[in-house]
Design a protein around this motif. Structure first.
Motif, mmCIF file in Angstrom:
data_model
loop_
_atom_site.group_PDB
_atom_site.id
_atom_site.type_symbol
_atom_site.label_atom_id
_atom_site.label_comp_id
_atom_site.label_asym_id
_atom_site.label_seq_id
_atom_site.Cartn_x
_atom_site.Cartn_y
_atom_site.Cartn_z
ATOM 1 N N ASP A 1 0.861 -1.522 0.055
ATOM 2 C CA ASP A 1 -0.064 0.104 0.008
ATOM 3 C C ASP A 1 0.891 1.425 0.060
ATOM 4 O O ASP A 1 0.371 2.204 -0.476
ATOM 5 N N VAL A 2 2.181 1.397 0.685
ATOM 6 C CA VAL A 2 2.845 2.405 0.600
ATOM 7 C C VAL A 2 3.858 2.262 -0.613
ATOM 8 O O VAL A 2 4.865 3.399 -0.443
ATOM 9 N N GLY A 3 3.768 1.362 -1.518
ATOM 10 C CA GLY A 3 4.584 1.251 -2.477
ATOM 11 C C GLY A 3 5.793 0.679 -2.170
ATOM 12 O O GLY A 3 7.147 0.690 -3.034
ATOM 13 N N GLY A 4 6.037 -0.215 -1.282
ATOM 14 C CA GLY A 4 7.215 -0.879 -0.821
ATOM 15 C C GLY A 4 7.492 -2.217 -1.711
ATOM 16 O O GLY A 4 6.520 -2.664 -2.175
ATOM 17 N N ASN A 5 8.534 -2.742 -1.703
ATOM 18 C CA ASN A 5 9.052 -4.088 -2.330
ATOM 19 C C ASN A 5 9.315 -5.070 -1.447
ATOM 20 O O ASN A 5 10.437 -4.878 -0.910
ATOM 21 N N VAL B 1 12.635 -8.324 4.949
ATOM 22 C CA VAL B 1 13.667 -7.471 4.229
ATOM 23 C C VAL B 1 12.547 -6.740 3.085
ATOM 24 O O VAL B 1 12.029 -7.477 2.180
ATOM 25 N N LEU B 2 12.707 -5.275 3.187
ATOM 26 C CA LEU B 2 11.945 -4.863 2.038
ATOM 27 C C LEU B 2 12.771 -3.439 1.640
ATOM 28 O O LEU B 2 13.534 -2.871 2.316
ATOM 29 N N GLU B 3 12.109 -2.810 0.661
ATOM 30 C CA GLU B 3 12.693 -1.604 -0.001
ATOM 31 C C GLU B 3 11.495 -0.802 0.179
ATOM 32 O O GLU B 3 10.205 -1.185 -0.392
ATOM 33 N N LEU B 4 11.579 0.557 0.572
ATOM 34 C CA LEU B 4 10.534 1.666 0.608
ATOM 35 C C LEU B 4 11.046 2.886 0.059
ATOM 36 O O LEU B 4 12.328 3.221 -0.044
ATOM 37 N N ARG C 1 8.450 7.228 3.455
ATOM 38 C CA ARG C 1 7.242 6.279 3.333
ATOM 39 C C ARG C 1 7.307 5.266 4.796
ATOM 40 O O ARG C 1 6.161 4.597 5.007
ATOM 41 N N LEU C 2 8.233 5.269 5.669
ATOM 42 C CA LEU C 2 8.375 4.563 6.586
ATOM 43 C C LEU C 2 7.368 4.821 7.638
ATOM 44 O O LEU C 2 6.619 3.780 8.378
ATOM 45 N N LEU D 1 4.135 3.353 6.800
ATOM 46 C CA LEU D 1 4.046 1.936 6.900
ATOM 47 C C LEU D 1 3.817 1.559 8.498
ATOM 48 O O LEU D 1 3.189 0.846 8.795
ATOM 49 N N VAL D 2 4.726 2.381 9.156
ATOM 50 C CA VAL D 2 4.481 1.856 10.820
ATOM 51 C C VAL D 2 3.232 2.165 11.327
ATOM 52 O O VAL D 2 2.592 1.240 12.050
ATOM 53 N N VAL D 3 2.452 3.104 10.930
ATOM 54 C CA VAL D 3 1.205 3.390 11.252
ATOM 55 C C VAL D 3 -0.034 2.444 10.733
ATOM 56 O O VAL D 3 -0.592 1.750 11.453
#
Length: 163
Positions: free
Chosen positions: A21-25, A47-50, A54-55, A58-60
């Motif tokens: 949803d936040v565009g992460g991979n 393990v992801l790329e953001l 956007r972090l 994502l936390v919220v």
């Protein structure tokens, strides 16, 4: 990220959706189930790329899903060791040797340099391996030791001083 969530059907998928949803991979998801009557939670490493910035969002979103964030690191491969392999590296498929470490999900070969004097001579290679933890590094080195025995390669390890 290291996450803790309820060990119930659908919870892992619910935790992964906000990343999308936040565009992460998502690069890797590592979790191991600990059987037992008292274990109602599950620890998962992702393990992801953001994309930049956007972090926080994502936390919220993860907290809204009831996921507890235990740790967020920028670099997951914190432990590094350098070794030298000597032998007929190309004839024994060097890419297979590297793949056996890279496919673990907890360690990878991050640097590789090689010297090949001639086609029929032994070559030497300097490999730098990074791993998630000290235990994972030891597991990666154990894999490399096994591969070297199977392929009759000589292994010199580690080149760094171990603390």
């Amino acid at each position: 990220m290291k996450l803790e969530m309820k060990d119930s059907p659908g919870q892992l998928v619910a935790a992964l959706k906000p990343i999308s949803d936040v565009g992460g991979n998502i690069i890797a998801v590592i979790h191991q189930r600990e059987p037992g009557p008292d274990n109602d939670t599950l620890d998962v490493q992702i393990v992801l790329e953001l994309p930049e910035g956007r972090l926080d969002k994502l936390v919220v979103l993860l907290q809204e899903q009831g996921v507890h964030i235990q740790r967020v690191d920028e670099e997951r491969l914190l432990y590094k060791r350098t070794v030298i392999m000597i032998g007929h590296l190309m004839h024994t498929d060097l890419s297979d040797t590297v793949d056996q470490i890279d496919s673990t999900g907890f360690a990878e070969v991050c640097e590789l340099s090689m010297s090949m004097p001639s086609v029929n001579e032994r070559s030497s290679s300097r490999l730098t391996i990074k791993a998630v933890s000290k235990d994972d590094m030891e597991s990666a080195l154990a894999i490399l030791r096994r591969v070297c025995r199977q392929k009759s390669l000589f292994l010199i390890e580690p080149l760094e001083e171990i603390a």
